[in-house]
Design an enzyme around this catalytic site. Structure first.
Site, mmCIF file in Angstrom:
data_model
loop_
_atom_site.group_PDB
_atom_site.id
_atom_site.type_symbol
_atom_site.label_atom_id
_atom_site.label_comp_id
_atom_site.label_asym_id
_atom_site.label_seq_id
_atom_site.Cartn_x
_atom_site.Cartn_y
_atom_site.Cartn_z
ATOM 1 N N ALA A 69 -7.544 31.562 -0.956
ATOM 2 C CA ALA A 69 -8.814 30.903 -0.690
ATOM 3 C C ALA A 69 -9.451 30.456 -2.002
ATOM 4 C CB ALA A 69 -9.739 31.860 0.065
ATOM 5 N N GLN A 71 -12.038 31.355 -3.562
ATOM 6 C CA GLN A 71 -12.449 32.468 -4.426
ATOM 7 C C GLN A 71 -11.474 33.644 -4.302
ATOM 8 O OE1 GLN A 71 -14.736 32.845 -6.798
ATOM 9 N NE2 GLN A 71 -15.316 30.696 -6.633
ATOM 10 N N SER A 72 -10.197 33.332 -4.275
ATOM 11 C CA SER A 72 -9.165 34.352 -4.093
ATOM 12 C C SER A 72 -9.116 35.334 -5.256
ATOM 13 C CB SER A 72 -7.800 33.674 -3.944
ATOM 14 O OG SER A 72 -6.756 34.604 -4.067
ATOM 15 N N ASN A 73 -9.243 36.621 -4.938
ATOM 16 C CA ASN A 73 -9.061 37.663 -5.945
ATOM 17 C C ASN A 73 -7.609 37.735 -6.407
ATOM 18 O OD1 ASN A 73 -11.806 38.813 -5.842
ATOM 19 N ND2 ASN A 73 -11.236 39.414 -3.766
ATOM 20 N N CYS A 75 -5.468 35.308 -6.585
ATOM 21 C CA CYS A 75 -5.170 34.213 -7.513
ATOM 22 C C CYS A 75 -5.736 34.499 -8.900
ATOM 23 C CB CYS A 75 -5.731 32.901 -6.963
ATOM 24 S SG CYS A 75 -4.786 32.212 -5.584
#
Length: 329
Positions: A69, A71-73, A75
């Site tokens: 997403a 705001q992917s953690n 990533c």
């Protein structure tokens, strides 16, 4: 179990902290602080990335590719792992590029040197995002980068192996503080952390290091539509982890519990109970939780406590999987 390539990325073991009794007649609550794994701001993905990046390095990969997403953690932490290991990192992200400077996890990912690929795809359309990851992986392979491509959340059997190891770590810490948890509660979306914990519990029971009659329940609070509908198949993923550990399949549907009541309208859509749990954590112990993942998971744990699922003589562990940088998005 550990006879596999592994990159040293996480600060381990993470602390186990007592959070007291949210209700006077309720169980004693503990937080397993996997928000403090160190790498790139911390979070549960560091444990998965140790094994995933270990394989990438052993294969001679020059780039990491993953997806998530906006705001992917996962990533953000993959970007940090690439910086640590000297690998190029490409992140396939849901949504469109924001106007102005990046914020939250995207800001940190760019600081770590990652290249962001905004797809315009809705954050809940994971299938489309995975197709975009595969397409970018093929493109980079054509450029000779030998990319190592990681699915959503790093939730492969190899990634989930990190949480089989974590379960054993947690049980050792509980023994040290005299806690005998009735349940381990964890937030679940792509399913890897959940499946890894189940595999770790099954392995300890099989080895005789944990009594099956007193082994804690592993209770997942589902925050994505897929996992609440049985995708991925958590029992199968857990069995795949056990296979990597050299143990026979041991999990069935009865081992998998996913409480879907606390997701709200969709993945990454905040909820009132989730926001209340975020506030409770901040004011109770100075713990930071995000509105997409950990906050919703904690809201489920607190609600089950309020419903009387566990009594005053019980201990309950909530696995705090991180995510605080999204608070600043």
């Amino acid at each position: 179990m550990l006879d596999r390539p592994r990159s040293s990325l996480a600060t381990l073991p993470t602390p186990l902290e007592e959070a007291g009794r949210p209700l006077e007649d309720g169980p004693r609550l503990w937080l397993k602080r996997d928000d403090l794994t160190g790498l790139g701001g911390g979070g549960n993905k560091a444990r998965k990335l140790e094994f995933l990046c270990g394989e990438a390095m052993s294969l001679g990969s020059r780039a990491l590719v993953t997806v998530g997403a906006a705001q992917s953690n996962h990533c953000r932490m993959t970007a940090a792992a690439g910086a640590r290991l000297g690998l190029e990192v490409h992140l396939v992200l849901g949504g469109d590029a924001a106007e102005g400077s990046p914020t939250g996890n995207q800001l940190l990912a760019t600081m770590f040197g990652a290249q962001l690929h905004h797809t315009g795809v809705a954050e809940s359309h994971w299938g489309e995002l995975e197709v975009a990851r595969e397409s970018l992986t093929d493109e980079l392979a054509g450029q000779g980068l030998a990319p190592y491509s990681i699915p959503m959340g790093g939730s492969t059997a190899l990634g989930a192996l990190g949480y089989a190891v974590a379960f054993e770590e947690l049980m050792g810490q509980c023994a040290q503080v005299g806690a005998r948890p009735a349940a381990v509660v964890v937030t679940s979306s792509s399913g890897g952390t959940h499946a890894g914990l189940l595999a770790g519990r099954a392995a300890m029971v099989a080895d005789g290091r944990l009594d099956a009659s007193t082994a804690p329940d592993v209770v997942a609070v589902g925050v994505a539509r897929g996992v609440t509908m049985g995708l991925p198949d958590i029992a199968q993923l857990g069995d795949d982890v056990l296979a990597l550990m050299g143990r026979p399949a041991a999990l069935g549907p009865d081992d998998v519990e996913v409480d879907a009541r606390w997701m709200g309208d969709d993945y990454a859509v905040p909820t009132e109970p989730g926001d209340a749990a975020v506030a409770w954590a901040a004011r109770t112990g100075g713990w930071l939780m995000d509105r997409t993942y950990s906050g919703k998971g904690l809201s489920g744990a607190l609600a089950m406590i309020a419903e009387g699922r566990w009594g005053r003589d019980d201990d309950v562990v909530f696995v705090h999987t991180g995510g605080w940088p999204a608070l600043f998005a």
